[in-house]
Scaffold this active site. Structure first.
Site, PDB file in Angstrom:
ATOM      1  N   GLU A 185       0.791  -1.375   0.257  1.00 50.37           N
ATOM      2  CA  GLU A 185       0.003  -0.477  -0.204  1.00 50.37           C
ATOM      3  C   GLU A 185       0.865   0.781   0.177  1.00 50.37           C
ATOM      4  OE1 GLU A 185      -2.622  -1.213   3.168  1.00 50.37           O
ATOM      5  OE2 GLU A 185      -3.023  -2.788   2.282  1.00 50.37           O
ATOM      6  N   ARG A 239       1.968  -7.764   0.928  1.00 47.94           N
ATOM      7  CA  ARG A 239       0.764  -7.419   1.759  1.00 47.94           C
ATOM      8  C   ARG A 239       1.842  -7.620   3.224  1.00 47.94           C
ATOM      9  NH1 ARG A 239      -4.655  -6.239   2.978  1.00 47.94           N
ATOM     10  NH2 ARG A 239      -5.042  -7.257   5.112  1.00 47.94           N
ATOM     11  N   ASN A 255      -1.554  -6.996  10.458  1.00 51.22           N
ATOM     12  CA  ASN A 255      -3.323  -6.213  11.081  1.00 51.22           C
ATOM     13  C   ASN A 255      -3.895  -7.123  11.545  1.00 51.22           C
ATOM     14  OD1 ASN A 255      -4.235  -3.733  11.360  1.00 51.22           O
ATOM     15  ND2 ASN A 255      -5.080  -3.117   9.834  1.00 51.22           N
ATOM     16  N   ARG A 256      -3.938  -8.311  11.794  1.00 48.21           N
ATOM     17  CA  ARG A 256      -4.607  -8.912  12.562  1.00 48.21           C
ATOM     18  C   ARG A 256      -3.704  -9.382  13.703  1.00 48.21           C
ATOM     19  NH1 ARG A 256      -6.533  -6.944   9.178  1.00 48.21           N
ATOM     20  NH2 ARG A 256      -7.616  -8.197   7.161  1.00 48.21           N
ATOM     21  N   SER A 309      -4.857   1.429   2.056  1.00 49.94           N
ATOM     22  CA  SER A 309      -5.308   1.735   0.787  1.00 49.94           C
ATOM     23  C   SER A 309      -5.809   0.592   0.323  1.00 49.94           C
ATOM     24  CB  SER A 309      -4.296   2.981   0.059  1.00 49.94           C
ATOM     25  OG  SER A 309      -3.711   1.183  -0.078  1.00 49.94           O
ATOM     26  N   GLU A 382      -8.860   4.372   4.197  1.00 52.10           N
ATOM     27  CA  GLU A 382      -8.260   3.757   2.881  1.00 52.10           C
ATOM     28  C   GLU A 382      -8.126   4.423   1.861  1.00 52.10           C
ATOM     29  OE1 GLU A 382      -7.382   0.191   3.326  1.00 52.10           O
ATOM     30  OE2 GLU A 382      -8.663  -0.813   5.091  1.00 52.10           O
TER      31      GLU A 382
HETATM   32  O1  0X9 Z   1      -7.995  -5.680   6.112  1.00 47.69           O
HETATM   33  C1  0X9 Z   1      -7.587  -4.590   6.893  1.00 47.69           C
HETATM   34  O2  0X9 Z   1      -6.218  -4.648   7.611  1.00 47.69           O
HETATM   35  C2  0X9 Z   1      -7.532  -3.290   6.426  1.00 47.69           C
HETATM   36  N1  0X9 Z   1      -8.216  -3.301   5.149  1.00 47.69           N
HETATM   37  S1  0X9 Z   1      -6.326  -3.200   3.766  1.00 47.69           S
HETATM   38  O3  0X9 Z   1      -7.077  -3.491   2.758  1.00 47.69           O
HETATM   39  N2  0X9 Z   1      -6.006  -2.040   4.048  1.00 47.69           N
HETATM   40  O4  0X9 Z   1      -5.782  -4.187   4.067  1.00 47.69           O
HETATM   41  C3  0X9 Z   1      -9.031  -2.765   7.076  1.00 47.69           C
HETATM   42  C4  0X9 Z   1      -8.848  -3.209   8.536  1.00 47.69           C
HETATM   43  C5  0X9 Z   1     -10.432  -2.171   9.525  1.00 47.69           C
HETATM   44  N3  0X9 Z   1     -10.061  -2.200  10.484  1.00 47.69           N
HETATM   45  C6  0X9 Z   1     -10.632  -3.465  11.304  1.00 47.69           C
HETATM   46  N4  0X9 Z   1     -11.078  -4.942  10.426  1.00 47.69           N
HETATM   47  N5  0X9 Z   1     -10.382  -3.435  12.692  1.00 47.69           N
HETATM   48 ZN    ZN Z   2      -3.635  -1.849   4.618  1.00 47.67          ZN
END
Ligand code: 0X9
Ligand code: ZN
Length: 423
Positions: A185, A239, A255-256, A309, A382
């Site tokens: 991104e 990613r 982000n997980r 993004s 985003e």
């Molecule tokens: O999936 C994600 O981590 C985010 N979108 S992305 O396309 N940039 O990967 C969105 C995260 C939103 N926040 C939560 N779900 N807590």
């Molecule tokens: Zn992202």
């Protein structure tokens, strides 16, 4: 610039006869959609489950774009036919476009070397971004402080920049911003770097934003992943992080990886998947860095903004469940201030709302974590899609996108400052 484009065009013609790596022969189809359903009733989530044939790169954009493996073209077209679905092919060879983009970026790097400032002509490396914030600190010792807050898996220094108005007042409220959670991104670090430049170098215009608030910014969280995507054309769509996650696969979705309803939903246990949550919460040193930043600022932090993004969304908690927090109206009010300002400035329409409802449920993300830790306002922003695979806005689009983003950030910051005045 004209010479550059001439050069790139010649290259394209030459390259159209060679093999273009991992994505050689992949095509991108654009399909007309209505709410996850395309044609006469084909369910998109059903389609994307067929991973051996189709790679889906858009679940939030409309119209929907599918990237299809060269070997699956015939099956895919048959499926479209059966369901009476119209389509356009927006990219006939993804490998070729990625290679062309890669060469263009290498040329731009030569044309615009780092000279103490980061413009919007091209994308910058993690090392250049670190150098930029360090130079800012040297040039503005009373207003800017750079701190090393950790190390990535591969050993890159993760640094924050703290921007103040230099009055020496301690314990002000704080706005915490980060970028580059997801390697591909690229527009995210670009937008965050632009925001840094504005706050520091355009201080006279933005002094109100620093009167009672300090800003703490981490421009590239996933430094290893970001660097990896710049190394080769084939790596452009990476990613995750770069820590090996099994004998076969590399990387965790940062982000997980946060310990808040970790792995409950929208996260994978398969190390080879894009949304792999890691072997355990905080398996990634980069997630630990963000966790510690959030914790360290929890008593003064009023807004946490994680820039991603793509999608044109300003998303707020909860992302782990389909329910709104009690204070959702505050989140909504601030988010709307950003979206309205952007619409007025450029006409771009952002949607504002709860992550789970607007996008999809995904637990273990930093926005939920920061909100739960005490930041009353917490967003994932985003930024708009760009380029044919959505993650690659061409360099010529950087300027418009980062300026537009900055308009939104300023409006949200103003609203936050108004709602949460002095600490
Ligand atoms: O999936 C994600 O981590 C985010 N979108 S992305 O396309 N940039 O990967 C969105 C995260 C939103 N926040 C939560 N779900 N807590
Ligand atoms: Zn992202």
């Amino acid at each position: 610039m004209k010479i550059l484009w001439f050069f790139v065009c010649c290259l394209c013609i030459a390259l159209s006869h060679v093999e273009c790596g991992l994505y050689d022969g992949f095509k991108i189809y654009e399909l007309a959609t209505t709410n996850q359903t395309i044609g006469d009733g084909l369910d998109l989530s059903e389609l994307s489950r067929n991973e051996s044939f189709f790679e889906l790169y858009s679940i939030s954009g409309s119209p929907e774009r599918m990237m299809v493996h060269p070997k699956a073209q015939a099956d895919f077209l048959q499926l479209l036919n059966i369901h009476n679905m119209s389509y356009t092919i927006v990219n006939h060879n993804v490998g070729l476009t990625l290679l062309t983009e890669f060469i263009t970026n290498s040329l731009l790097r030569r044309m615009y070397p780092y000279q103490g400032k980061l413009g919007t002509e091209r994308y910058y490396s993690h090392a250049e971004i670190n150098r930029f914030i360090e130079d800012l600190a040297k040039q503005n010792p009373t207003r800017v402080e750079v701190k090393t807050v950790g190390r990535s898996f591969e050993g890159r220094w993760l640094k924050t920049i703290r921007i103040t108005n230099g009055d020496g007042r301690a314990n002000k409220n704080v706005i915490l911003v980060d970028g580059g959670f997801h390697a591909r991104e690229w527009i995210s670090p670009a937008a965050v770097v632009y925001a840094i430049g504005q706050l520091v170098n355009n201080y006279s215009v933005h002094s109100q934003l620093l009167q009672d608030y300090d800003w703490v910014i981490l421009p590239v969280v996933n430094a290893d992943g970001y660097e990896y995507t710049q190394l080769a054309a084939d790596a452009r769509l990476w990613r995750k992080t770069r820590q090996p996650s099994s004998a076969k696969c590399i990387g965790t979705d940062l982000n997980r990886n946060f310990d808040f309803h970790y792995k409950e939903t929208g996260a994978s246990s398969n190390p080879c998947e894009e949304a792999y949550a890691g072997p355990r919460a905080y398996s990634e040193p980069e997630a630990i860095v963000v966790r510690d930043l959030i914790q360290g600022l929890a008593d003064r932090g009023k807004m946490y903004l994680s820039v991603h993004s793509y999608g044109r969304y300003i998303l707020y908690p909860w992302g782990y469940m389909d329910q709104l927090p009690d204070t959702w109206q505050d989140l909504d009010e601030v988010g709307r201030a950003g979206a309205d300002a952007i619409k007025a400035a450029t006409g771009t329409v952002y949607q504002v709302g709860c992550s789970t409802q607007l996008l999809y449920p995904a637990a273990g993300a930093s926005d939920d974590y920061a909100f739960n830790a005490g930041f009353p306002i917490s967003f994932t922003m985003e930024l708009p899609a760009g380029g044919d695979n959505y993650f690659n806005p061409p360099a010529a689009d950087i300027d418009g996108l980062v300026k537009e983003t900055w308009v939104g950030i300023v409006a949200m910051a103003r609203k936050v400052i108004e709602k949460y005045p002095l600490n």
